[in-house]
Enzyme design. Structure first.
Site, short mmCIF file in Angstrom:
data_model
loop_
_atom_site.label_atom_id
_atom_site.label_comp_id
_atom_site.label_asym_id
_atom_site.label_seq_id
_atom_site.Cartn_x
_atom_site.Cartn_y
_atom_site.Cartn_z
N ASP A 1 0.77 -1.16 0.05
CA ASP A 1 0.07 -0.02 0.08
C ASP A 1 0.83 1.20 -0.02
O ASP A 1 2.10 1.25 0.42
CB ASP A 1 -0.85 -0.05 1.15
CG ASP A 1 -1.67 1.28 1.25
OD1 ASP A 1 -2.30 1.56 0.38
OD2 ASP A 1 -1.96 1.59 2.49
N ASP B 1 -0.06 4.72 1.29
CA ASP B 1 0.10 5.79 2.47
C ASP B 1 0.17 5.28 3.44
O ASP B 1 -0.75 3.89 3.79
CB ASP B 1 -1.45 6.68 2.23
CG ASP B 1 -1.62 7.36 1.11
OD1 ASP B 1 -0.72 8.51 0.81
OD2 ASP B 1 -2.58 7.22 0.50
#
Length: 640
Positions: A52, A54
């Site tokens: 991922d 963020d």
């Protein structure tokens, strides 16, 4: 993040043992014909390694970010929705201790909840005011499960994070740092509404949540980045150094090393291409896309792992053409939206392995953990939780620069909250047993004696009352210091010292002086990670713990309750986890780490620990790395 721990190995780890850190080595007997089941995680064993973006691949400067987010939301509600001006005038720091990740909002009742297994309410606040056990049980029943969150937790357990639309108007869980300050905002809104409309008492229902959602849409709608609207994106673009953390060069080198060793690297992010590229360019460098084989933007997780949504080709930052199927995907390209099913088939084509073994790092429990674990069979997940840095880990010096913003003395550890009901029940059971013994010893009736008349009983009771009052006055005077009078005024005022000072100290010399907010960090080296799993289990309260967690885990003397000496040994390690999201991490993730950066100094074939249960359900290995949260090893007791 400071890195004061000793440097990890850079080559063979034959000499490694499970010492103070969660480091493991495979036990293999060459004389046996069968290959033992792996009790570790090694990146070398995976074909594809994904991230991922963020809060995982890229990290944020959380302190300034959440304060800016609160300011924008408060201004929106006051200026565009007509809320009371005190909402934006009240200083953020006054309620800083109120917020932490993983809380759930009962939208109708205006209560914030810390949920446990099956939706059991471990703690609750109405507005910013903490609810007592009696208040919680009055609203949610003695079982603490008569509410929508119980069905919400059951749905997650059975179906994962899909088809959650029915719970949207009733429940919202705060899962990352983009909606983090919204908890404080909701609490303050409830306080204001109660004061204005109901003389400070709870109202029957609340309808503010749609306005809060509108405020978040104003900030985070993906089109706002290009148009410089909403306040949030323009500030991130103008001052990235204020909100985004740069990765050290060794982090880039680690990614390059993975690709050099034949690993297919991918990124799946929910952020739109323009914002994600801006953040990653600052954190990793302008050439950040060259570090990965494929990047998927605006993945719309968690449905990315469930549905068969088409991919979109990108021309610059615009989606220009959609397509279905894996055969039109290509390495060294970026796409938008799409689905895991087609992407995993592309992995098989690109790596020439069927099926491809995939590893994925992510921070959001719903989107990055439950979704892939529930709806895919070819991916293992490593959970990323910055709370490990903030709370402290056994055997590790790693810390968080904004730890005070992630830890709350109201809500306690992200992974564990002491159950007040259990302790009180045990205390009552113990006292009841003592009463039965005293009655048996002192209340026996000698049948040989004549029965006592009612007049004699009344006379005896009167004499006892007079005697007890006289003895009470004598005892009070005897224990009062000179110059102090008995009565209510002799009771000292409630201490206003910091949370750590509230803990009862058996040795006065060991108590911190007034005004000290936190104890000095102590050495954590040489302490085992999983207490209760071997001969070297750590003794209670020997590890440093964040002051906020320490207040929730206050001593029994402070709490006013005690546990009998005959009780079973206190559970330690991952078996102690009882918060809803902590349980999800333990039961679905292979590992849990505070930051991907902690892996960068280890060789690709390093054997990391994973969560393992034996046939009886007892945890024999902890997947927290580099160490367990301190809350899983300190003495668990009921908060005041």
């Amino acid at each position: 993040m400071s890195t004061g721990a000793s440097a990890p190995p850079s080559s063979s780890q034959d000499e490694k043992t499970s010492g103070s850190n969660n480091h493991v080595s495979q036990q293999y007997d060459p004389e046996e014909n069968s290959i033992p089941e792996k009790n570790y995680l090694s990146i070398e064993d995976y074909d594809c390694v994904g991230f991922d973006l963020d809060h995982t691949l890229c990290r944020y400067n959380i302190g300034p970010m959440i304060r800016f987010e609160y300011e924008l939301l408060a201004n929106f509600l006051v200026e565009k929705r007509g809320y009371d001006p005190s909402l934006k005038l009240r200083d953020f720091e006054l309620d800083q201790d109120f917020i932490c990740k993983g809380l759930s909002l009962d939208i109708e009742k205006g209560n914030l909840l810390r949920l446990g297994r099956d939706g059991f309410i471990l703690a609750a606040c109405h507005g910013t005011r903490r609810m007592t056990d009696a208040e919680i049980e009055k609203v949610y029943g003695r079982c603490r499960k008569k509410h929508h969150m119980a069905g919400y937790a059951l749905h997650l357990q059975e179906n994962g994070p899909v088809e959650m639309g029915n719970f949207g108007p009733m429940v919202h869980s705060f899962m990352d740092y983009f909606d983090y300050p919204t908890m404080m905002l909701c609490g303050r809104i409830v306080d204001i509404l109660d004061q204005i409309n109901n003389h400070g008492k709870p109202m029957d229902e609340y309808c503010f949540w749609p306005d809060v959602l509108d405020g978040m849409k104003e900030m985070f709608t993906r089109t706002q980045f290009a148009s410089d609207q909403g306040g949030y994106f323009p500030e991130i673009k103008a001052h990235p150094d204020k909100f985004i953390l740069k990765r050290r060069p060794e982090f880039r080198d680690w990614l390059k090393m993975l690709r050099a060793n034949g690993k297919f690297l991918y990124v799946i992010t929910g952020s739109h291409v323009d914002f994600a590229s801006h953040v990653a360019s600052y954190a990793l460098g302008e050439d950040w896309k060259d570090l990965f084989d494929i990047v998927i933007f605006f993945a719309r997780k968690p449905s990315f792992f469930v549905d068969r949504r088409p991919f979109w080709r990108l021309k610059g930052e615009k989606e220009v053409e959609s397509f279905t199927g894996w055969d039109e995907l290509d390495s060294k390209n970026c796409y938008s939206q799409g689905n895991w099913h087609d992407l995993s088939e592309f992995f098989e084509y690109a790596t020439e392995w069927e099926p491809s073994a995939c590893l994925y790092f992510g921070d959001n429990v719903l989107q990055d953990l439950l979704a892939p674990c529930k709806f895919t069979t070819s991916v293992d997940v490593v959970a990323v939780s910055e709370e490990l840095l903030a709370e402290g880990m056994i055997g590790s010096y790693l810390t968080h620069n904004h730890g005070t913003d992630l830890i709350s003395s109201i809500w306690g550890s992200y992974f564990y909250y002491p159950d007040p009901k259990k302790t009180k029940v045990l205390s009552r059971a113990s006292s009841f047993a003592n009463r039965k013994i005293s009655i048996g010893d002192l209340g026996k009736v000698d049948s040989s004696k004549a029965p006592i008349s009612s007049d004699e009983v009344k006379k005896t009771c009167q004499l006892r009352r007079v005697s007890s009052m006289r003895n009470q006055r004598e005892n009070q005077i005897a224990y009062l210091p000179q110059g102090v009078r008995s009565g209510r005024n002799s009771v000292p005022p409630k201490s206003r010292r910091s949370s750590i000072d509230q803990v009862h100290c058996k040795d006065p010399s060991s108590c911190p002086p007034s005004g000290i907010n936190s104890p000095k960090p102590q050495s954590r080296v040489g302490s085992p990670v999983m207490g209760g799993l071997g001969e070297n289990s750590v003794a209670p309260n020997t590890q440093p713990i964040h002051p906020a967690v320490a207040q929730v885990n206050a001593t029994h003397n402070v709490a006013g309750t005690s546990i009998s000496q005959e009780e079973p040994e206190i559970v330690k390690g991952p078996a102690r986890i009882n918060t809803l999201w902590g349980l999800c991490i333990r039961d679905y993730a292979k590992m849990c780490i505070p930051d991907v950066d902690v892996l960068c100094d280890y060789p690709i074939d390093y054997k990391y620990p994973i969560f393992i249960k034996d046939s009886s359900g007892k945890f024999t290995s902890s997947g927290f790395f580099p160490g367990d949260p301190t809350a899983l090893h300190n003495s668990p007791v009921t908060p005041r």
